[in-house]
Design an enzyme around this catalytic site. Structure first.
Site, PDB file in Angstrom:
ATOM      1  N   ARG A 118     -16.415 -28.340 115.549  1.00 33.61           N
ATOM      2  CA  ARG A 118     -17.060 -29.268 114.160  1.00 33.61           C
ATOM      3  C   ARG A 118     -16.512 -28.847 113.077  1.00 33.61           C
ATOM      4  NH1 ARG A 118     -21.933 -27.984 117.045  1.00 33.61           N
ATOM      5  NH2 ARG A 118     -22.489 -29.760 118.574  1.00 33.61           N
ATOM      6  N   LYS A 140      -6.850 -37.421 104.679  1.00 33.98           N
ATOM      7  CA  LYS A 140      -7.337 -38.552 105.618  1.00 33.98           C
ATOM      8  C   LYS A 140      -6.506 -37.876 106.830  1.00 33.98           C
ATOM      9  CE  LYS A 140      -7.301 -43.069 103.618  1.00 33.98           C
ATOM     10  NZ  LYS A 140      -6.719 -44.535 103.889  1.00 33.98           N
ATOM     11  N   GLU A 182       6.873 -45.107  99.972  1.00 32.41           N
ATOM     12  CA  GLU A 182       5.643 -44.578  99.221  1.00 32.41           C
ATOM     13  C   GLU A 182       5.828 -44.054  97.919  1.00 32.41           C
ATOM     14  OE1 GLU A 182       2.564 -44.459 100.615  1.00 32.41           O
ATOM     15  OE2 GLU A 182       3.128 -45.209 102.763  1.00 32.41           O
ATOM     16  N   LYS A 224      -1.182 -39.803  93.262  1.00 31.71           N
ATOM     17  CA  LYS A 224      -2.243 -40.136  94.120  1.00 31.71           C
ATOM     18  C   LYS A 224      -3.458 -39.051  94.097  1.00 31.71           C
ATOM     19  CE  LYS A 224      -2.863 -40.126  99.244  1.00 31.71           C
ATOM     20  NZ  LYS A 224      -2.467 -40.301 100.705  1.00 31.71           N
ATOM     21  N   GLU A 234     -12.857 -43.192  99.972  1.00 38.67           N
ATOM     22  CA  GLU A 234     -12.312 -44.483  99.766  1.00 38.67           C
ATOM     23  C   GLU A 234     -13.515 -45.579  99.964  1.00 38.67           C
ATOM     24  OE1 GLU A 234      -9.813 -45.423 103.378  1.00 38.67           O
ATOM     25  OE2 GLU A 234      -8.525 -46.480 101.920  1.00 38.67           O
ATOM     26  N   ARG A 238      -9.710 -46.112  95.541  1.00 41.54           N
ATOM     27  CA  ARG A 238      -8.915 -45.337  96.532  1.00 41.54           C
ATOM     28  C   ARG A 238      -7.782 -46.438  97.181  1.00 41.54           C
ATOM     29  NH1 ARG A 238      -9.265 -39.950  99.916  1.00 41.54           N
ATOM     30  NH2 ARG A 238      -7.777 -40.242 101.296  1.00 41.54           N
ATOM     31  N   ASN A 242      -3.494 -48.606  99.280  1.00 38.29           N
ATOM     32  CA  ASN A 242      -2.891 -49.210 100.328  1.00 38.29           C
ATOM     33  C   ASN A 242      -1.881 -50.384 100.183  1.00 38.29           C
ATOM     34  OD1 ASN A 242      -4.137 -47.791 102.624  1.00 38.29           O
ATOM     35  ND2 ASN A 242      -6.140 -48.400 101.854  1.00 38.29           N
ATOM     36  N   HIS A 245       0.165 -51.944 102.745  1.00 39.33           N
ATOM     37  CA  HIS A 245      -0.106 -51.342 104.004  1.00 39.33           C
ATOM     38  C   HIS A 245      -0.905 -52.388 105.249  1.00 39.33           C
ATOM     39  CE1 HIS A 245       0.611 -47.732 102.134  1.00 39.33           C
ATOM     40  NE2 HIS A 245       0.323 -46.882 103.143  1.00 39.33           N
ATOM     41  N   HIS A 249       0.697 -52.507 108.311  1.00 35.59           N
ATOM     42  CA  HIS A 249       0.296 -52.360 109.660  1.00 35.59           C
ATOM     43  C   HIS A 249       0.430 -53.383 110.592  1.00 35.59           C
ATOM     44  CE1 HIS A 249      -2.878 -49.123 107.805  1.00 35.59           C
ATOM     45  NE2 HIS A 249      -1.486 -48.622 108.182  1.00 35.59           N
ATOM     46  N   HIS A 262       6.823 -46.193 109.440  1.00 38.35           N
ATOM     47  CA  HIS A 262       5.675 -46.517 108.727  1.00 38.35           C
ATOM     48  C   HIS A 262       6.223 -46.937 107.268  1.00 38.35           C
ATOM     49  CE1 HIS A 262       1.468 -46.486 106.820  1.00 38.35           C
ATOM     50  NE2 HIS A 262       1.894 -45.770 105.929  1.00 38.35           N
TER      51      HIS A 262
END
Lengths: 363, 363
Positions: A118, A140, A182, A224, A234, A238, A242, A245, A249, A262
Site C-alpha cells: 500500500r 503520475k 514534450e 511542468k 488533475e 493540469r 495533455n 495527447h 493516444h 509516445h
C-alpha cells in the site's frame, strides 16, 4: 548541477539536473530511509548504467530487477516481476525503489511503489529526454491495459529525481526527437518565451549540446512543476499538459503501443491540435507553419499514420481519460504560450483536421 | 437505521447500518457523481442480492462483473476482470464502483477503484459480518500475491458504506463465526465495556438476533473508526487493529489462502497473542480462559493447524508487513481493552506460545 523543487506541501521533492549525477551517492542517501533498495531497470539500460548506480549505493541491501525493454511490456504481467522481486528478497515497508530508465520504467516502478504494501518510497533516475522532462514531474504512475494506455495507475510522488544529462549521449536519435516533442509542448502551452528560444536552438539541441539540453530540461521541468503544483491530481488546469495527447493516444492505440513512440504521436497530435485551433481562428497560419518547421527540425513526424481515417481517431478518442460523459474534451491553444481545455469543439472542424492528412499544417 | 461517520477530513464518509438497506436507492444516489456504475460481486452473492441493488440504481448506466467466489481469487488475474469490464463498457473517470459482497470483493473492488484511471469513486455494500465490521472502515484495499497476503494495494476511502444486516441471514454459520472474531478483537484492543457485553450476548449473537448484531456492528465500526481517524495510513496506533493478525497470516499462508477463513486464523491468532501476554505477565490466566470460552462460544478454533511447528510460524511472520528491519513486531495486550505494539518480544516466550498447541490458553 541545478536543483529544482516541485512544491507539493509535504510531498515536495527536488529534481537534480546535471552531468554525471547517477553515480553520486550523496544525491541518493538523504532520500533513502530504510536499509533496502530495489533498482528497477531494463535490458537496454542495465549494461550502460546499472553498475554505476549500484556503486553509489554501497552499504544498503541492493537488489535489482531487469525488465524487457519497451512500451509493449508496460503491463500488469511485467509489473508483477517487480512485486516478485520485492517479496522474494523480503523487502519491507521501509524499502526504496529506484527507477533507472525511461518513462516506461518510471511509470511501472512508480506504480509498483504506490501499491507495494500500500505504498513505499521511490526515486526516479530518468535516462531519456522524455522521462527527464515529463514523467519526472507530477507523480503520475501507471501501466497499460490492452484496451487503453495508462488505464491502471496511481498518483505517487518520488522522494527525488536525479536527471543525469550525460545519459542522453547514449540515447538513440529517434528517442531524443520523441523527448523534444514534450519540450516543445511546454513552450506551446505556457511559456512563449521558451518556445521562441527553442526555435532558435533546435539544431544545437538535436546535435546533443549538453548546456542547451540542461537548460531545456530545467525550463521544461519548471514549467511542468508550476502547472502540477496548482493541480496535483488533475482536476483542472493540469489537463493542459495533455496538449496533443488525445490525438496522440489514438495514434498509439491504433498502431499498437510501441510502434509510434509516445513523443512522436504527441508531436503529430500537437500539430493536429494547432491545426484545429487555426481552423477555429485562434492561431495564425504562420504560427502553425512555424510549429511544423520546428517539429521537422526535431526529426518528428508531421502527419498521422496513412492507414488511419477520421473514424479510427474518433472511436479511440471516446475512451480517452479526458472524455467526460461521452463528449470529447480537447486541449487547444488560445495563442502560442497559452492552452485551455474545452468540450466545445465544432465537430465539422475536428473532422477537417482528422481528414487533413498530408495537408496538416500546410493548407 | 443507524448512521456513523468515519471522520477523515475531506475523505470522511458515512456508514449506514440496518435492515433492508441494500435496495434503498436514496442511500446510493447522493454518493454517485457520474452516470456510470459498475457493480462488482461474486457467484455466491449475485443470485441473492444483485437484482435488488440494480433496482435501486434505475437511471444510471449499470454494468456488472461477477467474479468467482473465494480468497483464492483475490489476485491480480481476477482484479484484471474488473479493469476489463470497466474498459469494455467505456467507463470514464466519473464512474462509481459498487462492491457487493464480502471482504474479498470489497478489497478487490476498492483497489480497482483506487487504480482505475488513477482513482475513481466506490461504494461498499458489505454482505458478511467480517466485511461489515472490518473492511468497511479504514480504506485499506488490496490483492494477494503468491508470496504474501494483501501485498499489493492502496489506501482508498469509499464514498459511503451500506451495511445491510439482513444479509447476515443468508451467511453460512462458519462465516458468521469468522466475522465474530473481529468483533471480539475490538473489545480486546480498545473497548473493555463492549468486550464484557459480548461475553453476555454471544449466544444471542450467534443465533442471528438482528438487534444484537446491529449493535455489535455499530460498536465495532465506531471502535475501528476512532482508531483509523487517529492514523489513516497506519504509521502508528492503527497497527493495534492487527491483534492476532501476524500469527493469523502465518496460519493462512501456511495452509494456503482460503482453507482457514481469515477470521478463524485471526481468532486463533488473538488467543496466541493473549497467551504470550499471559506468559509475559500482562494478562491473568482467568482472562485468557474467558477469551478461550468466548471463541468456543463463537464456534471458532482455539488451536493452530496440527501440522504447523514453531519454525513454520517464524518464517512466515518474518515477511509480514508489521516486520521492520527483520525484527518481529507484535500487537499484544497491556490488559483487556488496551493493546500496544512492540518489537521487544522475548523470543523464549514467543516459542513457548508457538509450541503450546492444544495447551494454548489452558496450561
Amino acid at each position: 548541477m541545478k536543483t529544482l523543487t516541485v512544491e507539493l506541501g509535504d510531498r515536495s521533492y527536488p529534481i537534480f539536473i546535471g552531468e554525471g549525477l547517477l553515480s553520486n551517492s550523496e544525491l541518493y542517501t538523504p532520500y533513502i530511509h530504510g536499509r533496502q533498495v530495489l533498482i528497477v531497470t531494463n535490458e537496454t539500460v542495465a549494461p550502460l548504467y546499472l553498475s554505476a548506480v549500484k556503486e553509489a549505493l554501497v552499504g544498503y541491501q541492493v537488489d535489482e530487477v531487469i525488465l524487457p525493454d519497451g512500451e509493449a511490456y508496460k503491463d500488469l504481467t511485467t509489473l508483477n516481476f517487480i512485486y516478485d522481486a520485492l517479496l522474494e528478497k523480503q523487502h519491507n515497508r521501509t524499502t526504496t525503489l529506484i527507477a533507472l530508465g525511461g518513462g516506461v520504467i518510471g511509470d511501472m516502478t512508480g506504480f509498483a511503489a504506490a501499491s507495494y504494501q500500500r505504498g513505499v518510497n521511490f526515486i526516479q533516475v530518468p535516462t531519456t529526454l522524455l522521462s527527464q522532462v515529463d514523467s519526472s514531474v507530477g507523480g503520475k504512475t501507471a501501466v497499460n491495459h490492452p484496451l487503453g494506455k495508462n488505464m491502471i495507475g496511481a498518483f505517487h510522488q518520488p522522494q527525488c529525481v536525479i536527471a543525469d544529462v550525460s545519459t542522453l549521449a547514449t540515447l538513440p536519435k529517434r528517442e531524443l526527437s520523441a523527448g523534444m516533442a514534450e519540450v516543445i509542448k511546454y513552450g506551446l502551452i505556457c511559456d512563449a518565451e521558451f518556445y521562441g528560444w527553442l526555435g532558435e536552438h533546435m539544431t544545437g539541441l538535436m546535435s546533443g549540446d549538453v548546456e542547451l539540453l540542461s537548460y531545456a530540461i530545467q525550463r521544461s521541468c519548471q514549467d511542468k512543476a508550476e502547472v502540477v503544483a496548482q493541480d496535483e491530481t488533475e482536476g483542472g488546469i493540469r489537463a493542459i499538459l495533455n496538449l496533443g495527447h488525445t490525438f496522440g493516444h489514438a495514434i498509439e492505440s491504433h498502431q499498437g503501443y510501441g510502434n509510434w513512440l509516445h513523443g512522436e504521436a504527441v508531436g503529430t497530435g500537437m500539430l493536429m491540435a494547432v491545426d484545429l485551433g487555426w481552423r477555429m481562428g485562434a492561431v495564425q497560419k504562420s504560427e502553425m507553419l512555424a510549429l511544423r518547421d520546428m517539429l521537422l527540425a526535431a526529426s518528428l513526424p508531421v502527419v498521422g499514420p496513412r492507414d488511419m481515417g477520421p473514424d479510427d481517431y474518433v472511436i479511440r478518442m471516446q475512451v480517452d481519460k479526458k472524455v467526460l460523459d461521452g463528449r470529447i474534451r480537447l486541449v487547444l491553444l488560445k495563442r502560442i504560450g497559452e492552452a485551455y481545455v474545452t468540450s466545445d469543439v465544432p465537430k465539422e472542424l475536428l473532422l477537417q483536421t482528422l481528414q487533413a492528412g498530408e495537408q496538416l499544417g500546410c493548407v
